[in-house]
Design a protein around this motif. Sequence first.
Motif, PDB file in Angstrom:
ATOM      1  N   TRP A 154      63.769  11.529  45.870  1.00 31.18           N
ATOM      2  CA  TRP A 154      63.823  10.839  44.584  1.00 31.18           C
ATOM      3  C   TRP A 154      65.261  10.532  44.183  1.00 31.18           C
ATOM      4  N   ALA A 155      66.158  11.444  44.451  1.00 29.94           N
ATOM      5  CA  ALA A 155      67.565  11.242  44.105  1.00 29.94           C
ATOM      6  C   ALA A 155      68.169  10.068  44.867  1.00 29.94           C
ATOM      7  N   LYS A 156      67.582   9.732  46.020  1.00 30.39           N
ATOM      8  CA  LYS A 156      68.061   8.597  46.818  1.00 30.39           C
ATOM      9  C   LYS A 156      67.234   7.338  46.580  1.00 30.39           C
ATOM     10  N   GLY A 157      66.350   7.368  45.577  1.00 25.70           N
ATOM     11  CA  GLY A 157      65.519   6.210  45.276  1.00 25.70           C
ATOM     12  C   GLY A 157      64.358   6.026  46.226  1.00 25.70           C
ATOM     13  N   LEU A 158      63.928   7.100  46.880  1.00 25.84           N
ATOM     14  CA  LEU A 158      62.864   7.001  47.885  1.00 25.84           C
ATOM     15  C   LEU A 158      61.674   7.909  47.557  1.00 25.84           C
ATOM     16  N   GLY A 159      61.548   8.281  46.296  1.00 23.21           N
ATOM     17  CA  GLY A 159      60.467   9.176  45.921  1.00 23.21           C
ATOM     18  C   GLY A 159      59.092   8.568  46.149  1.00 23.21           C
ATOM     19  N   MET A 160      58.909   7.303  45.763  1.00 27.44           N
ATOM     20  CA  MET A 160      57.619   6.653  45.950  1.00 27.44           C
ATOM     21  C   MET A 160      57.294   6.485  47.427  1.00 27.44           C
ATOM     22  N   GLU A 161      58.326   6.222  48.221  1.00 28.79           N
ATOM     23  CA  GLU A 161      58.099   6.063  49.660  1.00 28.79           C
ATOM     24  C   GLU A 161      57.651   7.370  50.318  1.00 28.79           C
ATOM     25  N   LEU A 162      58.291   8.466  49.921  1.00 31.62           N
ATOM     26  CA  LEU A 162      57.865   9.756  50.449  1.00 31.62           C
ATOM     27  C   LEU A 162      56.452  10.088  49.988  1.00 31.62           C
ATOM     28  N   GLY A 163      56.138   9.739  48.736  1.00 29.78           N
ATOM     29  CA  GLY A 163      54.791   9.969  48.229  1.00 29.78           C
ATOM     30  C   GLY A 163      53.746   9.250  49.052  1.00 29.78           C
ATOM     31  N   GLY A 164      54.041   8.015  49.452  1.00 29.04           N
ATOM     32  CA  GLY A 164      53.102   7.281  50.294  1.00 29.04           C
ATOM     33  C   GLY A 164      52.946   7.910  51.661  1.00 29.04           C
ATOM     34  N   TRP A 165      54.061   8.371  52.230  1.00 27.64           N
ATOM     35  CA  TRP A 165      53.995   9.009  53.548  1.00 27.64           C
ATOM     36  C   TRP A 165      53.127  10.261  53.510  1.00 27.64           C
ATOM     37  N   LEU A 166      53.249  11.023  52.403  1.00 29.38           N
ATOM     38  CA  LEU A 166      52.467  12.246  52.273  1.00 29.38           C
ATOM     39  C   LEU A 166      51.034  11.987  51.837  1.00 29.38           C
TER      40      LEU A 166
END
Length: 267
Positions: A154-166
């Motif tokens: 999330w700190a790198k602006g990728l929180g939503m992307e990680l959420g989709g991966w999980l």
Amino acid sequence: MTSLPVRMGCSPQSLGCFYGARRGLPQRVGDFFLHDWPGAIRDLWRETLVSVALMFVGIGAGAWLVASDKGWFDAIIPSGLAAGRGPDASAEMLRSMLYDGDNGFLSGFAAYLFTHNVQVAILAFALGFAFAVPTVLLMLFNGCILGAMFQVYWAKGLGMELGGWLAIHGTTELFAITLAGAAGVRIGTRIAFPGELTRMTAAAHAGRVAATAMVGVSVMLLSAGLLEGIGRQTITSDVTRYAIGTGMLALWIGYFYLFQVVRNGDR
């Protein structure tokens, strides 16, 4: 009139000895999936809400700890697993791990997370007899792991992307974990507060429902493992990832909480 032969241990009045239908394995399996398992999950609805709340508290705590001091990341996530890809990793590196197919870090993290969650499910149920205290701690710690990882992305602006991966496997896997936690909480609270029953009797009653739920949890964890193994390798679209995760969650909720209502209404 010729009398019916009497079997050993049966009386002529016990017609069930002669005509009682024996249910085969397919019928028993059908009863489990159509009645026993969803019925046990519905019976655990209060404990399930508690387990979900504990998981979210853990997620919030893990994210907050890492946000306040990045040193907490190494304390929560094993250093050998993180391999330096923590709060100091670049956004480009973290993004590549989500979309470049099979890569060492997230493959290792996925395998660790799945193995860890299986262990948590078993321990959350088995240790529920200790008045549910270990179960509560396990739910919190499991949430901390997710929260710590989410904070990094999330700190790198990728929180939503990680959420989709999980999401592909996570909705099934985490739901299974919360149900295992609910089973442990049911046993622990019934032992701590048995009411008019003895503690052994209360534990036995709670154990029947909890054990039925746990057999189903193993099915869910197996499904999550298959989804993770296939989805991580072949699906890179965020929309598709979220669609699969949301669809699986809706499937489980419908199966556990809605299917019985519809089926009863058709009678």
